[in-house]
Scaffold this active site. Structure first.
Site, PDB file in Angstrom:
ATOM      1  N   LEU A  35      91.492  83.151  63.579  1.00 40.59           N
ATOM      2  CA  LEU A  35      92.245  82.142  62.828  1.00 40.59           C
ATOM      3  C   LEU A  35      91.494  81.711  61.587  1.00 40.59           C
ATOM      4  O   LEU A  35      92.069  81.272  60.601  1.00 40.59           O
ATOM      5  CB  LEU A  35      92.488  80.910  63.704  1.00 40.59           C
ATOM      6  N   GLY A  36      90.186  81.790  61.651  1.00 44.18           N
ATOM      7  CA  GLY A  36      89.407  81.378  60.495  1.00 44.18           C
ATOM      8  C   GLY A  36      87.976  81.133  60.893  1.00 44.18           C
ATOM      9  O   GLY A  36      87.576  81.358  62.041  1.00 44.18           O
ATOM     10  N   GLY A  76      85.162  78.260  60.956  1.00 49.57           N
ATOM     11  CA  GLY A  76      84.904  76.829  60.826  1.00 49.57           C
ATOM     12  C   GLY A  76      83.445  76.579  60.551  1.00 49.57           C
ATOM     13  O   GLY A  76      82.679  77.506  60.336  1.00 49.57           O
ATOM     14  N   PHE A  80      81.133  75.774  62.442  1.00 51.45           N
ATOM     15  CA  PHE A  80      80.159  76.177  63.448  1.00 51.45           C
ATOM     16  C   PHE A  80      80.361  77.605  63.935  1.00 51.45           C
ATOM     17  O   PHE A  80      79.674  78.061  64.810  1.00 51.45           O
ATOM     18  CB  PHE A  80      80.231  75.233  64.647  1.00 51.45           C
ATOM     19  N   GLY A  81      81.322  78.290  63.372  1.00 43.69           N
ATOM     20  CA  GLY A  81      81.545  79.660  63.799  1.00 43.69           C
ATOM     21  C   GLY A  81      83.013  80.013  63.714  1.00 43.69           C
ATOM     22  O   GLY A  81      83.849  79.180  63.370  1.00 43.69           O
ATOM     23  N   PRO A  82      83.339  81.267  64.025  1.00 39.35           N
ATOM     24  CA  PRO A  82      84.727  81.708  63.913  1.00 39.35           C
ATOM     25  C   PRO A  82      85.613  81.120  65.008  1.00 39.35           C
ATOM     26  O   PRO A  82      85.143  80.776  66.087  1.00 39.35           O
ATOM     27  CB  PRO A  82      84.620  83.223  64.076  1.00 39.35           C
ATOM     28  N   VAL A  83      86.895  81.018  64.695  1.00 43.07           N
ATOM     29  CA  VAL A  83      87.865  80.497  65.647  1.00 43.07           C
ATOM     30  C   VAL A  83      88.915  81.575  65.901  1.00 43.07           C
ATOM     31  O   VAL A  83      89.400  82.205  64.966  1.00 43.07           O
ATOM     32  CB  VAL A  83      88.558  79.243  65.084  1.00 43.07           C
ATOM     33  N   LYS A 124      86.700  78.486  69.820  1.00 45.75           N
ATOM     34  CA  LYS A 124      85.674  78.430  68.777  1.00 45.75           C
ATOM     35  C   LYS A 124      84.406  79.013  69.342  1.00 45.75           C
ATOM     36  O   LYS A 124      83.886  78.556  70.352  1.00 45.75           O
ATOM     37  CB  LYS A 124      85.464  76.981  68.342  1.00 45.75           C
ATOM     38  N   ASP A 172      82.485  65.043  58.380  1.00 41.99           N
ATOM     39  CA  ASP A 172      83.007  66.166  57.603  1.00 41.99           C
ATOM     40  C   ASP A 172      84.536  66.139  57.608  1.00 41.99           C
ATOM     41  O   ASP A 172      85.184  67.144  57.850  1.00 41.99           O
ATOM     42  CB  ASP A 172      82.464  67.485  58.161  1.00 41.99           C
TER      43      ASP A 172
END
Ligand SMILES: *[C@@H]1O[C@H](CO)[C@@H](O)[C@H](O)[C@H]1NC(C)=O
Ligand SMILES: *[C@@H]1O[C@H](CO)[C@@H](O)[C@H](O)[C@H]1NC(C)=O
Ligand SMILES: *[C@@H]1O[C@H](CO)[C@@H](O)[C@H](O)[C@H]1NC(C)=O
Ligand SMILES: *[C@@H]1O[C@H](CO)[C@@H](O)[C@H](O)[C@H]1NC(C)=O
Ligand SMILES: *[C@@H]1O[C@H](CO)[C@@H](O)[C@H](O)[C@H]1NC(C)=O
Ligand SMILES: *[C@@H]1O[C@H](CO)[C@@H](O)[C@H](O)[C@H]1NC(C)=O
Ligand SMILES: *[C@@H]1O[C@H](CO)[C@@H](O)[C@H](O)[C@H]1NC(C)=O
Ligand SMILES: *[C@@H]1O[C@H](CO)[C@@H](O)[C@H](O)[C@H]1NC(C)=O
Length: 813
Positions: free
Chosen positions: A501-502, A504, A506-509, A523, A620
């Site tokens: 999905l993308g 983020g 802290f890492g990919p989702v 995540k 954030d």
């Protein structure tokens, strides 16, 4: 009485005569004095020296200012740390040939200290704003003939033709020191000067802490300083020889006034340009320019990439020194080599080329201006303390050589011609693609093996667990479902790219679908391997207790074979930024929807700040962190994990900046001081973005101010706030409501945290349509972009070329 009066007239007449006989208002001779009320004016009438009160202060100072600029613009102050309390002091040249400032009682307030002597010294204010003591007969403009010059003792302003640097013969280092305040010229603790290293570069300090570094200046343009780039206003000159090291600028058009000023309040070095038509000093450039300009933000061997999220990465061949710290966006420890570097062993000792960077801190460097790059490499290989090399001046054929002997600090990726060769294990270097291919193959074999192993392990463990019946564990398990790796691998189709999905913070989702048909988002935390599984689990459980309809719900977690994963509910409408910043999608968001989203975010944030048992600062908050469910209800994500703030710790300092460029509150970006009010600031930015449909960081209005906040403030002052509203909204919105929201947004954006409302008040204000709102003051917009002098002046030719430059500089970031 009459005699006294007559005497006075005579003295005044004589004084006048002496001036007339000299024919100049720009000179004080030994027989003269300059008393309060009279001034010296440079020959071309650009500068004026005299006595002044700064701002509304009752103190008087001797200073130099622009004569024809109607806004008081003091560029130099003599007695900055020793003010005059009345109007009866005078400036004279004393017997030793020094210019001295005496009060009514003839006691000394300030003095120059010349070491050179002359029998007939005079003081003159030159056309470039330099106040000099020179010999009456020696009228050469050469600075070596001056007995003293104010350019050697600057205050906060670098004027054209003034040197920022170091005179190796006299030992004079010119240090710029900001005024304490706009009405107090005494020395602040914000200073700038050339650094005394082999590799000339300028730096800014806050107290004794390094705040900003330009990067080496050799080679015409510096490796990191925007000020040094070719620009349509100034010509830059860098001199580095046996006698002196300095940098200086001159104006291409002398009738345009432009200065560089240190500002203690904003903690910025600003280039200002005088715009005669609108009678203001306009900001052309600010340093530090963005979060990556903060000194050494990513630690040793880290590099800052402004467009990345998070902004810090390790150099290739390096990994975070403390993965746990790194995962909480505390980058201070920096990175360490991944490989087994061995000095002098051919197969283990090599260099990796890093292109387009601001070269690292030059505190411990060695330089040879004539060496070739190949010799430079050999030279570095010969010394085991050498960590990197680079050419000294890439514009010259031989290039020269710079070697670094310490940890490489303060690197950032930036559009520049500079390459750095970083020493590391040779096995890390080579054809990267080959490596990746092999790596992928290896990884997939290992992963499948691991999965099989894990499955077996898991089954046996589960059996054992059931026997042992650990109470605590059971409690956890009741609270929050555990997902085993196999389930997640299956649900996400083995983390396939199609399911991604993308990426983020802290890492990919990944998107996933459980066997029962429920859709999930997974995540995969990238850098948290340093954290123990138990701590991780505790943290996740804490977060899972945060339940609110405007927070993304955590469904479970997974810790297995070094992997840490969080399982969230899946949001079919993705994130808010994919709507508001998209031409087509944004049409779908009408005013009631937008207001609902805004209100939901406010409620979610209020819950985090106050209503939950843990008081959490998000740190954030931004459009991409707001997810939308099927019914377009907003849900805040990425909360809690950055740093838990339990109980009273609602205000804390951090030496690293977390968060996203464009949303950060000034106090957070500058001092690392964060509180719930920093989130309120980010909420204000989000609010303006949602209503205007424009991004804060990319938007630059050339007509007037700079970023979205500045633009909103300008419209507010002009009583024209409605023109901020997104055109797509014009049909559906209730103007009164939208304007009210913008006013609330401006209140959230106040410079000082105490002046911002808390989320309770925000929710109350959003809820009620009748109460009168407080009037906002000027908001804090720290990271405003380079401001164009554009339309503010009518000089279209200059302005358009300036615009081009600023545009290309912006694009690079
Ligand atoms: C000193 O001079 C300034 C400007 O000429 C004037 O505004 C001020 O009132 C004077 N102060 C005194 C105490 O005379
Ligand atoms: C000047 O001297 C007088 C009397 O000697 C004293 O009262 C006054 O404070 C002095 N003023 C300054 C500015 O030193
Ligand atoms: C005068 O010179 C001394 C030593 O040469 C130096 O320490 C001092 O800062 C100078 N003072 C001023 C006002 O320049
Ligand atoms: C710094 O800049 C702000 C905004 O332009 C201005 O109001 C303030 O007076 C400046 N501070 C100093 C110390 O010059
Ligand atoms: C310099 O600026 C002045 C006014 O700011 C303008 O009239 C003049 O044409 C400019 N000169 C050059 C050479 O561009
Ligand atoms: C590093 O060197 C040690 C001893 O020389 C060796 O045992 C180890 O396998 C090496 N590690 C890597 C990653 O090459
Ligand atoms: C570098 O080369 C120039 C010209 O060849 C020479 O004048 C200079 O002395 C050399 N500098 C050093 C440090 O060797
Ligand atoms: C390596 O460089 C450091 C720093 O310049 C120096 O102190 C040291 O003596 C050098 N070592 C060798 C072997 O040349």
């Amino acid at each position: 009485m009459t005699i006294f009066h007559a005497m006075l007239v005579v003295t005044e007449f004589l004084l006048l005569l002496s001036k007339l006989s000299y024919g100049a208002d720009d000179i004080i001779t030994q027989s003269d004095s300059l008393s309060d009320g009279s001034t010296l004016i440079s020959k071309d009438e650009t500068f004026e020296l005299g006595f002044f009160n700064p701002g509304s202060s009752p103190n008087r100072y001797v200073g130099i200012w622009y004569k024809n600029v109607p806004v008081q613009t003091v560029v130099w102050v003599a007695n900055r740390d020793n003010p005059i309390r009345d109007n009866s002091s005078t400036l004279i040249i004393n017997k030793q040939g020094n210019l001295v400032l005496l009060n009514r009682n003839q006691s000394l307030l300030w003095s120059t200290n010349t070491t050179k002597k002359s029998s007939t010294p005079i003081v003159q204010l030159l056309n470039n704003g330099n106040l000099v003591i020179r010999d009456e007969k020696d009228s050469s403009a050469d600075e070596d003939s001056f007995l003293w010059q104010s350019f050697d003792y600057p205050t906060d302003t670098l004027l054209p033709e003034m040197k920022n640097g170091w005179d190796k013969k006299t030992g004079i280092l010119r240090i710029f020191t900001a005024w304490k305040n706009w009405d107090d010229p005494s020395s602040g603790d914000f200073t700038a000067s050339m650094r005394l290293t082999n590799n000339p570069e300028t730096a800014i300090w806050k107290g004794s802490t390094e705040f900003y570094r330009s990067g080496p200046l050799t080679g015409g343009t510096s490796s990191g300083a925007y000020e040094m780039k070719v620009n349509p206003l100034t010509n830059l000159e860098l001199v580095n020889n046996e006698e002196q090291v300095y940098y200086m600028y001159t104006l291409k058009n002398k009738s345009v006034f432009s200065i560089l000023v240190l500002n203690q309040t904003l903690l910025l070095l600003q280039r200002l340009i005088w715009i005669p038509d609108s009678r203001v000093w306009s900001n052309y450039l600010k340093l530090p320019h963005d979060a990556c300009d903060a000194y050494n933000v990513c630690g040793p061997y880290g590099k800052c990439v402004i467009d990345a999220s998070p902004i810090c990465q390790c150099l290739d061949g390096f990994k975070p020194k403390s993965a746990q710290q790194w995962s909480t966006m505390n980058w201070a420890d920096g990175c360490v080599r991944t490989g087994n570097w061995s000095c002098g062993i051919k197969s283990r000792d090599g260099f990796l080329k890093v292109t387009g960077v601001k070269l690292p801190d030059t505190a411990n460097t060695w330089v040879d201006v004539n060496m070739t790059l190949d010799d430079c490499k050999l030279k570095c290989l010969q010394n085991c303390s050498c960590t990197a090399y680079s050419s000294f001046d890439p514009n010259k054929d031989s290039g020269g050589c710079s070697l670094w002997f310490n940890d490489l600090k303060d690197l950032r990726v930036i559009e520049s011609s500079r390459n750095l060769y970083v020493r590391m294990d040779a096995s890390n270097i080579g054809d990267k693609h080959e490596h990746t291919k092999t790596a992928i193959l290896l990884v997939s074999i290992i992963v499948s093996a691991v999965i099989v192993m894990l499955l077996t392990l898991y089954i046996s463990r589960k059996k054992r667990k059931n026997r042992e019946n650990n109470n605590e564990d059971e409690h956890y398990d009741l609270d929050l479902p555990y997902f085993d790796l196999a389930t997640i691998v299956k649900a996400t189709n083995n983390f396939s790219e199609d399911n991604k999905l993308g990426e983020g913070g802290f890492g990919p989702v990944y998107k996933g679908k459980l066997q029962d048909g429920q859709e999930i988002a997974v995540k995969r935390l990238s850098w948290s391997s340093g954290q123990g599984s138990k701590e991780f689990r505790n943290e996740v459980i804490l977060c899972s207790k945060l339940q609110h309809r405007n927070l993304v719900k955590i469904l479970g977690y997974c810790v297995e074979s070094g992997e840490k994963m969080l399982v969230y509910e899946y949001m079919s409408n993705k994130s808010l930024d994919s709507f508001i910043f998209d031409q087509i999608q944004s049409k779908l968001l009408d005013w009631p929807m937008r207001f609902n989203i805004l209100y939901g975010i406010a409620r979610g944030l209020l819950y985090l700040h106050q209503d939950s048992r843990l008081r959490i600062i998000h740190r954030d908050l931004k459009a991409s962190n707001i997810l939308l469910d099927r019914d377009m209800n907003p849900k805040i994500s990425d909360f809690g994990l950055a740093k838990m703030c339990v109980g009273d710790q609602i205000e804390a300092t951090t030496n690293q900046i977390v968060g996203t460029y464009g949303y950060m509150a000034p106090e957070y970006a500058i001092d690392g001081l964060f509180s719930v009010k920093s989130d309120v600031f980010s909420f204000g930015v989000l609010l303006l973005e949602l209503i205007s449909g424009k991004k804060n960081r990319t938007l630059t209005y050339y007509q007037d101010d700079h970023n979205l906040i500045g633009h909103a403030w300008k419209l507010w002052k002009e009583d024209n706030i409605q023109s901020l509203i997104d055109d797509n909204l014009k049909d559906t919105c209730i103007l009164y409501e939208a304007s009210r929201c913008i006013q609330i947004g401006l209140l959230c954006l106040q410079h000082h945290p105490d002046n911002r409302p808390n989320m309770t008040s925000v929710v109350v204000m959003l809820n009620s349509n009748n109460n009168t709102l407080p009037l906002p003051h000027e908001p804090g917009y720290l990271y405003t972009e380079i401001r164009s002098i554009g339309e503010a002046s009518s000089k279209r030719q200059i302005s358009s070329s300036i615009n081009n430059v600023t545009m290309s500089q912006l694009d690079a970031r």
